[in-house]
Write a protein that holds these residues in place. Structure first.
Motif, short mmCIF file in Angstrom:
data_model
loop_
_atom_site.label_atom_id
_atom_site.label_comp_id
_atom_site.label_asym_id
_atom_site.label_seq_id
_atom_site.Cartn_x
_atom_site.Cartn_y
_atom_site.Cartn_z
N GLY A 321 51.97 1.69 64.97
CA GLY A 321 52.75 1.05 63.89
C GLY A 321 54.03 0.43 64.43
O GLY A 321 54.39 -0.69 64.05
N GLU A 339 55.97 -1.75 54.96
CA GLU A 339 56.10 -0.50 55.71
C GLU A 339 54.85 0.38 55.54
O GLU A 339 54.40 1.02 56.48
CB GLU A 339 57.35 0.24 55.20
N HIS A 342 52.24 -0.20 58.14
CA HIS A 342 52.54 0.36 59.47
C HIS A 342 52.20 1.85 59.50
O HIS A 342 51.65 2.35 60.48
CB HIS A 342 54.02 0.12 59.83
N GLU A 343 52.53 2.54 58.42
CA GLU A 343 52.18 3.97 58.34
C GLU A 343 50.66 4.14 58.33
O GLU A 343 50.13 5.04 58.97
CB GLU A 343 52.77 4.59 57.06
N ASP A 346 49.02 4.09 61.87
CA ASP A 346 49.13 5.35 62.63
C ASP A 346 48.22 6.43 62.05
O ASP A 346 47.58 7.19 62.78
CB ASP A 346 50.59 5.83 62.65
N ARG A 347 48.12 6.47 60.72
CA ARG A 347 47.26 7.47 60.06
C ARG A 347 45.79 7.20 60.40
O ARG A 347 45.03 8.11 60.74
CB ARG A 347 47.50 7.36 58.55
#
Ligand code: ATP
Ligand code: MN
Length: 375
Positions: A321, A339, A342-343, A346-347
Motif C-alpha cells: 500500500g 486510503e 491502499h489498506e 495490504d489486506r
C-alpha cells in the motif's frame, strides 16, 4: 511458417525505427517491447514518456471503434498516440451494489493504479498510463469532428459535456461532463499498430459467465484446473504460471472483468500475456472477491519470483500500500486511490499468502506448488 513471416514483419519494422536519425521516446518504447514484458525494469524512458504525455499538446482526437464504453485515441503534436479514458465519477464512488462486473462503469483512476501495481509486482505486462487534466473546450471540443462533435452539449449546471457513440453508456443520461470544462482522464501509451505487431486474443480459462443467471464451469468444478492443464497453451511452457500472476494482480485490485487477454504473435506462444483493460478494478475497497484467486487455489501453483516479490511487499520495509502511494504520488491526478484502497491492497496480499500456505500444507512436494524460476 506463419510465425516466421510475422517475425520478419516485426524485424523489418524494428529496423525501420532503429534507422531513424532521432528515435523518439515513442519509438524507444516500442523498440523496448520484448517477449518477457513491455519494458525493462530499469528503463528510464517509461517515466520520461509518461511525463511528456502530461504536457504534450493534443493535435487530433478520434473515437476508438468497438469497445463498450467511450474511449478516445489521442494524437499528440509530436505524432505519438495514447488511449484516453475519461473520468465518469469521483474516486469516492464505489461500484453500484446491484451492478455486475460487466455493467460496472470504467474508472480512469483504476487504469492508472493498475499500471503502478503491475510494475511494483515486477510483471511489466501493463501499458504505462498517466493521468492528465484536459480542457474539454480547447483540447477536445475544438478538435472533435463528425459524429463525435455532434454529441457535445452544455448541461443544466452549465458544464461542458459529451457522450460519443458506443454500445453502452453513450447517451445524454451517461454523458461525460467537465467542471465547468476541465476533465480528468487516463492516458495509456499506445502499443505498436496491429499491422507491424499483430496480437492474438485468448479466452481466459477462468473467465466469468457474463450472464446474470449462469455460472462458469470453474465455479462448479473443483477439479477444473486438471482440465486446463491438458489443453494448449497451458499444457507446456509459461502460460499457466502467467495466469497465476494475473490472478494475483486481479485479486489485489478486485478486477473481475478478465474475459480475454492478448499476446504479441511475433514472440510466439511462449511470451508474456499483456495486462490490458483495468477500468473495472478498484471498485470496492471493503470487499475482497476471493473467487478471483480460483486459478491459484484450484491449481496450487505460483512462480517463485512472484512469491518472492509478494513476501517482500508483505514484510516491508515498504509494504504494498505504501509503495503504491509513493509511486503514484508523481501522477498529476494524485491522489489516485482513496486510503481504503491502499489498506485493501495490504489486506488482500495477506490473503494471497494464506492461500499459498494452504496449498503448501496440502502438497506432497512444495516444488510442485512453488515453481522455481529464480536461477
Ligand atoms: N494502450 C493501448 N494501445 C493500443 N491498443 C489498446 C491499448 N489498450 C487497449 N487497447 C485495445 O483496445 C481494446 C479495447 O480496450 P479496453 O479493453 O480497455 O476497452 P473496453 O471498452 O473495456 O473494451 P471491451 O468492452 O471490448 O473489453 C483492447 O481490446 C485492446 O486491444
Ligand atoms: Mn473491457
Amino acid at each position: 511458417m506463419g510465425e516466421a513471416v510475422r517475425e520478419m514483419d516485426w524485424s523489418s519494422w524494428r529496423r525501420e525505427k532503429e534507422k531513424k536519425e532521432n528515435a523518439t521516446m515513442w519509438d524507444m518504447f516500442h523498440l523496448g517491447i520484448s517477449r518477457d514484458g513491455l519494458y525493462a525494469s530499469d528503463d528510464p524512458n517509461v517515466n520520461k514518456l509518461l511525463h511528456h504525455v502530461t504536457r504534450m499538446p493534443i493535435a487530433h482526437i478520434t473515437q476508438k471503434e468497438g469497445g463498450t464504453q467511450l474511449k478516445l485515441i489521442i494524437e499528440f503534436a509530436d505524432g505519438g498516440h495514447a488511449l484516453f479514458k475519461p473520468m465518469r465519477f469521483p474516486r469516492e464512488q464505489e461500484t453500484l451494489k446491484n451492478h455486475f462486473y460487466f455493467t460496472d462503469f470504467e474508472r480512469h483512476n483504476a487504469e492508472i493504479a493498475a499500471f503502478h501495481l503491475d510494475r511494483l509486482l515486477g510483471f511489466r505486462r501493463a501499458v504505462p498510463i498517466t493521468g492528465r487534466n484536459v480542457n474539454i473546450t480547447r483540447e477536445l471540443y475544438a478538435l472533435a469532428q463528425g459524429d463525435l462533435l455532434k454529441t457535445f452539449f452544455i448541461s443544466p449546471d452549465n458544464n461542458l459535456c459529451f457522450h460519443g457513440k458506443c454500445s453502452y453508456y453513450c447517451d445524454t443520461a451517461h454523458a461525460i461532463c467537465g467542471n465547468p470544462d476541465m476533465l480528468e482522464g487516463s492516458f495509456a501509451i499506445f502499443l505498436p499498430g496491429k499491422e507491424a505487431a499483430p496480437r492474438k486474443v485468448w479466452r481466459h480459462p477462468w473467465r466469468r459467465s457474463y450472464h446474470k443467471r449462469r455460472k462458469a464451469q470453474w465455479e462448479v468444478d473443483d477439479d477444473y484446473c486438471e482440465l486446463v492443464k491438458e489443453v494448449h497453451p497451458y499444457n507446456e511452457g509459461r502460460r499457466l504460471l502467467d495466469i497465476m500472476d494475473m490472478a494475483v494482480f486481479d485479486f489485489l485490485m478486485g478486477n473481475m472483468d478478465r474475459h480475454h487477454y492478448e499476446t504479441f504473435k511475433m514472440f510466439g506462444n511462449n511470451s508474456a500475456p499483456l495486462h490490458l483493460d483495468h477500468g473495472r478494478g478498484f471498485g470496492k475497497a471493503h470487499h475482497d472477491e476471493v473467487s478471483i484467486l480460483a486459478p491459484i487455489y484450484q491449481c496450487c501453483l505460483m512462480r517463485h519470483s512472484t512469491l518472492h516479490t509478494l513476501l517482500r511487499l508483505h514484510t516491508g520495509p515498504e509494504r504494498l500500500g505504501a509503495a503504491m502511494r509513493r509511486t503514484m504520488s508523481a501522477d498529476p491526478l494524485n491522489p489516485i486511490l482513496t486510503e481504503a484502497h491502499h489498506e485493501a491492497l495490504d489486506r488482500r496480499l495477506t490473503t494471497i499468502l494464506q492461500v499459498v500456505r494452504e496449498c503448501l500444507i496440502k502438497a506432497h512436494d512444495p516444488h510442485n506448488v512453488i515453481i522455481n524460476d529464480l536461477h
